[in-house]
Design a protein around this motif. Structure first.
Motif, mmCIF file in Angstrom:
data_model
loop_
_atom_site.group_PDB
_atom_site.id
_atom_site.type_symbol
_atom_site.label_atom_id
_atom_site.label_comp_id
_atom_site.label_asym_id
_atom_site.label_seq_id
_atom_site.Cartn_x
_atom_site.Cartn_y
_atom_site.Cartn_z
ATOM 1 N N PHE A 110 0.765 40.942 45.427
ATOM 2 C CA PHE A 110 2.189 40.911 45.095
ATOM 3 C C PHE A 110 2.996 41.615 46.187
ATOM 4 N N GLY A 132 12.400 32.997 44.813
ATOM 5 C CA GLY A 132 11.498 34.154 44.709
ATOM 6 C C GLY A 132 12.255 35.373 44.224
ATOM 7 N N ALA A 133 13.437 35.584 44.779
ATOM 8 C CA ALA A 133 14.232 36.740 44.349
ATOM 9 C C ALA A 133 14.591 36.598 42.871
ATOM 10 N N LEU A 178 12.835 35.010 40.584
ATOM 11 C CA LEU A 178 11.635 35.268 39.784
ATOM 12 C C LEU A 178 11.390 36.762 39.637
ATOM 13 N N HIS A 182 10.042 27.006 42.788
ATOM 14 C CA HIS A 182 9.354 27.920 43.698
ATOM 15 C C HIS A 182 7.956 27.401 43.994
ATOM 16 N N ALA A 183 7.260 26.953 42.952
ATOM 17 C CA ALA A 183 5.890 26.488 43.153
ATOM 18 C C ALA A 183 5.848 25.172 43.934
ATOM 19 N N GLY A 207 0.731 34.163 46.704
ATOM 20 C CA GLY A 207 1.547 33.804 45.550
ATOM 21 C C GLY A 207 0.727 33.179 44.444
ATOM 22 N N MET A 233 6.799 23.207 51.564
ATOM 23 C CA MET A 233 7.006 24.006 52.765
ATOM 24 C C MET A 233 5.748 23.999 53.636
ATOM 25 N N LEU A 287 -0.385 35.294 41.536
ATOM 26 C CA LEU A 287 0.609 36.085 40.794
ATOM 27 C C LEU A 287 0.751 35.716 39.320
ATOM 28 N N PRO A 288 0.665 34.440 38.912
ATOM 29 C CA PRO A 288 0.785 34.173 37.470
ATOM 30 C C PRO A 288 -0.418 34.666 36.684
ATOM 31 N N VAL A 331 5.371 35.565 33.268
ATOM 32 C CA VAL A 331 5.639 34.209 33.757
ATOM 33 C C VAL A 331 5.873 33.279 32.561
ATOM 34 N N TRP A 366 5.312 22.904 36.895
ATOM 35 C CA TRP A 366 4.092 23.561 37.377
ATOM 36 C C TRP A 366 3.360 24.169 36.203
ATOM 37 N N TYR A 388 9.652 38.923 36.652
ATOM 38 C CA TYR A 388 8.201 38.977 36.858
ATOM 39 C C TYR A 388 7.706 40.417 36.820
ATOM 40 N N PRO A 408 7.488 38.498 53.622
ATOM 41 C CA PRO A 408 8.890 38.128 53.861
ATOM 42 C C PRO A 408 9.500 38.904 55.027
ATOM 43 N N TYR A 419 -3.927 22.905 50.484
ATOM 44 C CA TYR A 419 -3.892 23.176 51.915
ATOM 45 C C TYR A 419 -5.018 24.091 52.379
ATOM 46 N N THR A 465 2.998 31.220 56.322
ATOM 47 C CA THR A 465 3.277 30.308 55.206
ATOM 48 C C THR A 465 2.030 30.139 54.341
HETATM 49 C C1 HEM Z 1 10.834 36.229 50.199
HETATM 50 C C2 HEM Z 1 10.243 35.362 49.720
HETATM 51 C C3 HEM Z 1 9.499 35.214 48.401
HETATM 52 C C4 HEM Z 1 9.535 35.948 47.223
HETATM 53 C C5 HEM Z 1 10.398 37.148 46.911
HETATM 54 C C6 HEM Z 1 8.591 35.348 46.324
HETATM 55 C C7 HEM Z 1 8.311 35.779 45.014
HETATM 56 C C8 HEM Z 1 7.381 35.222 44.178
HETATM 57 C C9 HEM Z 1 7.089 35.650 42.844
HETATM 58 C C10 HEM Z 1 7.761 36.819 42.115
HETATM 59 C C11 HEM Z 1 6.125 34.845 42.337
HETATM 60 C C12 HEM Z 1 5.456 34.937 40.939
HETATM 61 C C13 HEM Z 1 6.121 34.078 39.925
HETATM 62 C C14 HEM Z 1 5.384 32.799 39.675
HETATM 63 O O1 HEM Z 1 4.199 32.719 39.929
HETATM 64 O O2 HEM Z 1 6.017 31.865 39.195
HETATM 65 C C15 HEM Z 1 5.789 33.911 43.355
HETATM 66 C C16 HEM Z 1 4.839 32.905 43.209
HETATM 67 C C17 HEM Z 1 4.488 32.034 44.234
HETATM 68 N N1 HEM Z 1 5.002 31.985 45.502
HETATM 69 FE FE1 HEM Z 1 6.508 33.151 46.190
HETATM 70 N N2 HEM Z 1 8.009 34.288 46.952
HETATM 71 C C18 HEM Z 1 8.538 34.194 48.232
HETATM 72 C C19 HEM Z 1 8.230 33.281 49.204
HETATM 73 C C20 HEM Z 1 7.254 32.332 49.115
HETATM 74 C C21 HEM Z 1 6.910 31.421 50.160
HETATM 75 C C22 HEM Z 1 7.549 31.322 51.519
HETATM 76 C C23 HEM Z 1 5.883 30.657 49.663
HETATM 77 C C24 HEM Z 1 5.101 29.527 50.312
HETATM 78 C C25 HEM Z 1 4.915 29.040 51.308
HETATM 79 C C26 HEM Z 1 5.597 31.097 48.326
HETATM 80 C C27 HEM Z 1 4.602 30.578 47.505
HETATM 81 C C28 HEM Z 1 4.367 30.962 46.204
HETATM 82 C C29 HEM Z 1 3.402 30.355 45.343
HETATM 83 C C30 HEM Z 1 2.450 29.197 45.712
HETATM 84 C C31 HEM Z 1 3.492 31.013 44.105
HETATM 85 C C32 HEM Z 1 2.697 30.711 42.824
HETATM 86 C C33 HEM Z 1 3.528 29.752 42.017
HETATM 87 C C34 HEM Z 1 3.132 29.692 40.573
HETATM 88 O O3 HEM Z 1 1.989 29.363 40.300
HETATM 89 O O4 HEM Z 1 4.003 29.960 39.759
HETATM 90 N N3 HEM Z 1 6.460 32.127 48.012
HETATM 91 N N4 HEM Z 1 6.561 34.154 44.465
#
Ligand code: HEM
Ligand code: FES
Lengths: 147, 360, 404
Positions: free
Chosen positions: B187, B54-55, B57, B89-90, B138, B96, B141-142, B72, B263, B61, B195, B284, B131
């Motif tokens: 976001f 996530g960090a 990305l 990440h996805a 999340g 998770m 976000l895309p 993205v 993804w 992003y 977090p 889920y 979670t």
């Molecule tokens: C500190 C923790 C986290 C940060 C900084 C973070 C950051 C981001 C960012 C910037 C995106 C957008 C980029 C993208 O969509 O590819 C994203 C998407 C996403 N995040 Fe996180 N995330 C964190 C934790 C989590 C956790 C714990 C989960 C799930 C249980 C999660 C689930 C998702 C999902 C499902 C997406 C959409 C994926 C996609 O379609 O690309 N994230 N996250």
């Protein structure tokens, strides 16, 4: 199994473990390091694009510029106004151009014509061209997609 | 002996030795259900992966309706290994959630929620909700077509919550409809609020686990000749190395999933386009989606949707307070097992139905 | 009688009563005897008239039913209909009051048409105003419900021109509407909703409907297909076709059933349109074969590039530049197909070659993506091997840990 052999074997095991573990770490660190290095093209081209010098675009002329994955056309009307449109013909997707003699935007493929407002006025195109916003900052024309 | 000098230097400032010492004494029961002890650690590991990826990305992003999709797309097509980071990440998000559910049900069936671990259960349950919250926030976000409409549908459900529904809907969307404002808001939740809360809760959860040690299931305890003599293994290194084994294997699986099943990004969201067919939330959330489809329009004079949402809320509340509601007796324990099994069955059947309806 | 805006059933009956009073016994009887039918037709007419442009303009039944004052509402004779409509619609001073832009030449045009000439000769079987526009529910042509609106006009013409029995009386075929339905023009109109796509009236005219003459066909098609027409007119074919008395575009494309022309029409083999005049011999034969070879080559390159780009996309790769190049190649394909109408090898070949080059670039982008995919998988393979080795060693280590 003697006592002497056992620690030796454990030593080998630990050494191997370190070796493979290092390999695994490397295959994590390498992509991350590459990811962190700035890419060659530093930014996502999104909603706007630079369309070159405003000065250089004389009245009654036009210029086709790439805008994301598609071309855009920026024109200066005979009256001196700047306008921008998608340059993809609405008929069969050819790229349009400006025709000073007609004072119109023209598609060479089937002679489609659009007026200075992008309206389809002659030939086969069924729809007007999508309009964009054209602004000038400094001497640079900036084309923006309307949200 | 530089090693010793370093240790002494640190020890003087931070009680590292105490921590190591207590970890050295920590033991983990070893019996036929031990495998379930690994899911908590797995969930933690996946959380750490999410924090890391996530960090990463976040470096590229951009959280706005006009740029999110393009950024993205930029990540996956122009940034070296961006495709890998995003896909991991996805994918890890999904693993998770699955791992957190497995952890919850294993704790439930092994009765590890009992005194004195009530707060461990409650913090754990809140972590599961967080979670799900991560997943929900999340997903948008895309800013692609599927996520846009799924978020619209998902937030709509919030509107059916009795009394506060309307307010909740506006709160989630940052307005009356899903717009760029929703994206910015989700976001913020996704990368800052959730977090922060999750990290605090994880720390609390781990502290309690550390304090109480692993619980031994009652059935195992009874079978042991003397309750104090259940077999166990040291946490260091026996259990931790096994943990490491599972984590490394999952990491490899994640890399393979990301490479072979990247993804999808799909098309950019167009708020004015009609919703494409087959809009579904993430797997889920499917059970809730499906349940709402099956409730009759009115139940006892109330809107069926409202009743269903209220029932789900009550169910979640009961689950949250489970250790306080369930007594200590073996009878109470069997009630918990049956209720847990019923919940599991319900979730699986509803998810299955939704998946079957979606299959062509 | 008072002036009324429209005539309803009640009014017909009122008229009949008045007739009795005014000793028109016969008329009254007729009216009353036919009451059931008259009432429904009168009702239908009255209901339809409510939504009629003439009603909206404030006209009453008597505007057309000139003997309405005498209680008589019979339809004007078919041969008298067009002159009747023209009393207003041919009167510029009168029409201007309603809409200064309205045209008033319809009747004049009609008299030059196939329909109008026969009608004037007393043959009432051909179409007149109300056959196409309706009688009591006349709507503006731009109203989508009008029988002559773009989406309806083919069916309207087809009521007669698609009716074999009716057309047989005139020694004509009734196939045109059906043929048109299978054309690209019909597809554009019906499937794509492009209301500028040509229907019967676009080529034949409406009020002055006649078949276009041999020499004017290119002009008709050129309303839209200007580029092809320009190329054709500048080409040697124009004079040749004229000398042969051939109808320009029609020679290759046919008339009503205009289909999307496949590349295989160009050639000297079975099914190619060139074979009407050419065979494989001589310079022209060679030129035709060469044009076809390039068309096919371009198409093959496009398909191959599209296939590899699609494959890369399905594997999760983004291939924007490839798509952009493919787009350029498509554009050149479209242009080169238009350039076939120059009937000369050089300008065509240049454009087709540019298209081919763009298609190659697209293909290379696809190949690069597939290679990149390969590299990813190899990288994954190496990492997986390392992980496996690590796991095996770790397991060995776990097995060898001192007993708990
Ligand atoms: C500190 C923790 C986290 C940060 C900084 C973070 C950051 C981001 C960012 C910037 C995106 C957008 C980029 C993208 O969509 O590819 C994203 C998407 C996403 N995040 Fe996180 N995330 C964190 C934790 C989590 C956790 C714990 C989960 C799930 C249980 C999660 C689930 C998702 C999902 C499902 C997406 C959409 C994926 C996609 O379609 O690309 N994230 N996250
Ligand atoms: S593609 Fe532009 S007119 Fe046909």
């Amino acid at each position: 199994m003697t006592h002497a052999e056992e620690p030796a074997r454990r030593g080998v095991l630990n050494w191997l473990l370190g070796l493979w573990g290092g390999g695994v770490l490397a295959s994590i660190v390498y992509p991350v390091a590459r990811y962190l290095a700035p890419p060659d093209i530093p930014e996502a081209a999104a909603l706007s694009t630079n369309a070159g010098s405003a000065q250089a675009l004389a009245p009654n002329s036009g210029r086709v510029v790439p805008f994301g994955a598609r071309p855009a056309i920026v024109i200066r009307t005979p009256a001196g106004e700047l306008r921008a449109f998608s340059a993809t013909c609405t008929h069969l997707d050819c790229t349009v151009q400006y025709r000073p003699d007609l004072q119109r935007i023209w598609c060479a493929c089937h002679n489609g014509e659009y007026d200075l407002n992008g309206r389809n006025v002659a030939g086969p195109p069924p729809r007007p061209l999508d309009p964009y916003d054209a602004n000038v900052t400094g001497d640079e024309i900036v084309i923006t997609r309307r949200a | 002996m530089t090693d010793g000098r370093w240790r002494a230097w640190i020890d003087e400032r931070f009680p590292l030795d105490d921590v190591l010492e207590s970890l050295r004494h920590k033991r983990v029961p070893h019996h036929r259900y031990s495998i379930w002890y690994y899911f908590g650690g797995m969930t933690l590991f996946l959380f750490l992966i999410q924090v890391g990826t996530g960090a990463l990305l976040l470096l590229y992003y951009r959280p706005s309706a006009t740029e999110a999709y393009e950024s993205v797309q930029f990540i996956v097509s122009r940034v070296p290994f961006g495709w890998l980071v995003r896909s991991i990440h996805a994918w890890a998000a999904n693993l998770m959630v699955a791992s957190a559910f497995a952890h919850l049900f294993s704790v439930l069936f092994l009765h590890a929620y009992r005194r004195p671990r009530e707060l461990t259960w409650i913090s754990g349950f809140l972590l599961l909700l967080l979670t799900l919250g991560f997943g929900f926030t999340g997903y948008l976000l895309p800013w692609n077509e599927v996520s846009f409409f799924a978020t619209r549908v998902g937030t709509d459900i919030a509107a059916t919550v009795p009394v506060v529904g309307e307010g909740l809907l506006r709160f989630l969307r940052g307005g009356d409809d899903v717009t760029g404002a929703t994206l910015t808001r989700l976001f913020g939740f996704h990368v800052a609020v959730l977090p922060a809360v999750a990290t605090a809760l994880v720390a609390f959860h781990l502290l309690l686990v550390q304090r109480h040690g692993m619980s031994v299931p009652p059935s195992i305890e009874q079978r042991a000749a003397d309750p104090g003599t259940v077999r166990s293994i040291p946490f260091l290194p026996h259990f931790l190395l096994r943990d490491l084994f599972a984590w490394t294997a999952v990491l490899a699986a994640l890399a393979a999933l990301a490479t072979f099943f990247p993804w999808e990004l799909g098309a950019k969201a167009d708020p004015f386009a009609p919703a494409p067919a087959g809009i579904r939330p993430e797997w889920y959330f499917l059970w809730a989606f499906e349940t709402l489809k099956h409730v009759p329009p009115t139940v006892a004079g109330l809107s069926g949707e409202v009743v269903a949402v209220a029932a789900m809320g009550l169910g979640a509340l009961a689950a949250l307070l489970l250790p306080l509601l369930a007594g200590e007796s073996p009878r109470a324990r069997s009630v918990v097992v049956w209720a847990g099994a019923a919940a599991l069955l319900f979730l699986s059947v509803m998810t299955g139905l939704a998946l079957r309806a979606a299959a062509p | 009688m008072t002036t009324v805006r429209w005539c309803d059933g009640a009014m017909v009956r009122r008229c009949a009563r008045q007739c009795v009073v005014q000793r028109c016994a016969l008329v009254a009887c007729l009216l009353l005897a036919a009451d059931a039918r008259a009432q429904t037709t009168a009702d239908a007419a009255a209901a339809a008239f409510k939504d009629d442009v003439h009603a909206a303009a404030g006209l009453a039944c008597s505007a057309c039913h000139r003997s309405a004052a005498a209680g008589m509402y019979d339809a004007p004779a078919r041969t008298a209909t067009a002159p009747l409509c023209a009393t207003c619609h041919g009167d510029a001073a009168y029409m201007r009051k309603f809409d200064p832009q309205l045209r008033v030449d319809q009747f004049a045009q009609y008299r030059t048409s196939g329909h109008g000439k026969r009608m004037e000769a007393g043959d009432g079987r051909v179409a007149t105003c109300n056959d196409c526009h309706g009688a009591h529910g006349v709507r503006r042509v731009r109203d989508a419900r009008s029988p002559v609106a773009p989406l309806n006009v083919v069916a309207t013409c087809g009521r007669c021109h698609g009716d074999a029995a009716r057309m047989a009386l005139f020694g004509r075929q009734a196939t045109a509407p059906e043929e048109w339905s299978a054309s690209v023009h019909a597809a554009a109109l019906v499937k794509r909703g492009d209301t500028s796509a040509p229907t019967c009236v676009s080529c034949h005219g409406s009020h002055g409907a006649t078949p276009p003459g041999v020499a004017s066909v290119a002009n008709v098609c050129a309303q839209c297909h200007l580029r092809e027409a320009e190329l054709f007119r500048a080409s040697p074919k124009r004079d040749i076709f004229e000398a042969l008395g051939q109808a320009e575009c029609l020679v290759c494309h046919g008339n009503h059933r205009i289909e999307s022309p496949p590349d295989s029409w160009v050639g000297v083999q079975e099914g190619a349109v060139c074979t009407q005049c050419h065979d494989a011999t001589g310079d022209s034969g060679a030129a035709i074969v060469d044009i076809r070879r390039r068309l096919d080559g371009l198409q093959a390159a496009l398909s191959a590039a599209d296939a590899i780009l699609t494959r890369a996309e399905h594997a999760g790769m983004l291939v924007d530049e490839g798509r952009l190049a493919l787009q350029t190649a498509r554009e050149h394909q479209v242009q080169s197909r238009a350039l076939v109408h120059a009937f000369a090898a050089a300008p065509f070949a240049k454009t087709a070659d540019e298209g081919l080059a763009a298609a190659r670039r697209a293909h290379e982008a696809g190949e690069a993506a597939m290679r990149e995919l390969q590299v990813r998988r190899q990288g994954l393979g190496v990492a997986t091997l390392l992980v496996l080795a690590f796991l095996v060693t770790l397991w060995a280590k776990i097995r060898r840990l001192p007993p708990a």
